[in-house]
Design an enzyme around this catalytic site. Sequence first.
Site, PDB file in Angstrom:
ATOM      1  N   ASP A 178       0.807  -1.222   0.000  1.00 55.61           N
ATOM      2  CA  ASP A 178       0.000   0.000   0.000  1.00 55.61           C
ATOM      3  C   ASP A 178       0.841   1.274   0.000  1.00 55.61           C
ATOM      4  O   ASP A 178       0.376   2.326  -0.413  1.00 55.61           O
ATOM      5  CB  ASP A 178      -0.968  -0.009   1.185  1.00 55.61           C
TER       6      ASP A 178
ATOM      7  N   TYR B  53     -10.161  -0.667   2.001  1.00 54.37           N
ATOM      8  CA  TYR B  53      -9.726  -0.552   3.393  1.00 54.37           C
ATOM      9  C   TYR B  53      -9.413   0.882   3.775  1.00 54.37           C
ATOM     10  O   TYR B  53      -8.976   1.666   2.940  1.00 54.37           O
ATOM     11  CB  TYR B  53      -8.448  -1.375   3.581  1.00 54.37           C
TER      12      TYR B  53
HETATM   13 CO    CO Z   1      -7.640  -6.918   7.465  1.00 60.76          CO
END
Ligand code: CO
Length: 683
Positions: free
Chosen positions: A345, A429
């Site tokens: 990320d 997320y």
């Molecule tokens: Co997770």
Amino acid sequence: MRCIENGTLRSPLPSPIMHPKSLLGLMTAIYNPSAETASPSAIHPLEPLSADEILQAVAILKSEKNLGDRVRFISITLNEPAKDTVLHYAPGTDYEREAFAVVLDNATGGAYEAIVSLTQESVTGWQPISGAQPPIALDEFLDCEAAVKASPEFQAALHRRGITDMSLVCVDPWSAGWYKDDPASDQGLRLSRALCWVRSAPGDNQYAHPVDGLIVMVDLNSMTVLRVEDHELRPVPAEPGNYTIEMIQSDALKAGVTEVFRTDLKPIEITQPEGPSFTVEGHQVRWQKWNFRIGFNPREGLVLYTIGYEDQGRVRPIIYRASLAEMTVPYGDAGITQCRKNAFDVGEYGVGALANPLKLGCDCLGEIRYFDAVMANTRGEIFEIENAICMHEEDFGILWKHTDWRTNQVEVRRSRRLVVSFIATVGNYEYGFFWYFYQDGSIQYEVKLTGIMVTAAVLGTEKPEYGTEIMPQLYAPNHQHVFCVRLDMAIDGQQNSVYEVDTEPAPLNDQNPYGNAFYAKQTLLKTEQEAQRLVDPFKARYWKIVNPSVHNRMGYPVGYKIAPGENGLPFAHPESSIMQRAGYMDKHLWVTPYDSKERFPAGDYPNQNAGGEGLPAWTQANESIENTDLVVWYTFNHNHIPRCEDWPVMPVAYTGFMLKPVNFFDLNPAHDVPPSAAKHKCH
Ligand code: CO
């Protein structure tokens, strides 16, 4: 809830430093706060690039390198000057102001690193990037989705599943990774292994409805679909998994339910009638005895520089630079759609570029000071995230307390912490990245994980082996979130050493006849390979960074320790692609001698990189790390076996670690914190 936005704390922008002049004089001796004005030498060397400077860098690059229309600027950020320049800087000192740019030519597929001198107004560095791809930029997310949705082959695959309304289809551009069995024709292409979801209606949570078994390989340079891999027809799970106010209310209405929210919550107000206790000048922050400088870049997001603590009449350095240098999310599901799914990320997407603007929401409570993030989009235009960084104070319970039970004399102090944070949305997320500064000299780094789990469709009636069924026919695969924080340490100066400290039982003998004794066993970690370590809670293990030349009142070398929190190891096989590419995950502690080129533990460009770069490669030379300018890398692993409670939106999971002074001070540095103000008097 009260959020201070534009017009109050935010402007006028740089508020004057309000501490006494005498103290300012002492502080500048070590870490220089600065005044920001127009002339370059008056800009602190670590001040992030301004919008004007970014545009100047783009203009210089375009003209000098003859960049065509199909060139993307993946990132343009401050090229941080040498440490010496920073540490010896005083307003007026000349230095070279530079931008660092990553440039991608969609026409040729070539990618380059550039250094642009804003002082000389010229490109002073230009290097091709080989064997890997630059990170995937936010603009490419949208372009990729549009390209996939326009593909007739993709549309045909959806039709086979009864999906015809393309406006409800969502495509997430997952990084492609690097796999031996990928076709040779993929070599050198800029790829995304895109995955697909479908909303049941506008506003519906698409992650409840994965279109599983379908993978779309996209060439991000030409923005065309290379191939549609239609592996199997798994039914798209139908049950909604909504969490937004509108959708919850509309779903409830359909079910005949009127009351959707609990009704017994009374307000909590946080007020600071006299304002916050910190001062800010440009990006220089002073709070209580803490001093540091805030930075931000598209890759790492928040960066903290020159962290020091006022003590003994000066600012004592602790950390020169601290940032989240990489994070990797390895997925643990052998399913055909899932088995190549991994994300870096930081290195593949850039958590800074994906930061949330905190302007409209109230992500922090209290008197907030926001900082904007100024970046460029891939077209070289200014892309500004307002209120990307949030800074505020929090009450944190009891700092210390003692009751003299003979006299009933009670002394108690409230603890307060300074919070500096930002939140990034990486596809499904959310990650909140939080630094906390405490009055007792401790620093905490905490990641808050929330958002929506990535999902897959269950085939048949068996419970999934590598995940948890969270709604009928819908499961969330097992995965891990691995974070690596780079800490360029500077404990009372640049020359530091690292000790591993285990607690061990003393042998039962004449000196220890009752067998009760135990002691702290300290082992100096002398070389890079000696310093590749794992946590050991059964030995109460910690690692202590000390300055061997500076001692506190009692003669101990001054130090800070890494106090591990939750941690674990990766479960992927050592020969798996992800372990080759993110070898740093294998150890919790790494220590390297400072090298300005060693910034990212999985290498400079993890995207489509075959692996082996970063910490595992650098430490092959096994250099000495004793009494030198060193960098400590701490890796922590949050294991995620999904729970039904994580659906549809995950309650925050917390992970991180502490940095605590160890004999850095002569006594509890918080013993001078005054009792609470009269109206809050507790005794
Ligand atoms: Co997770």
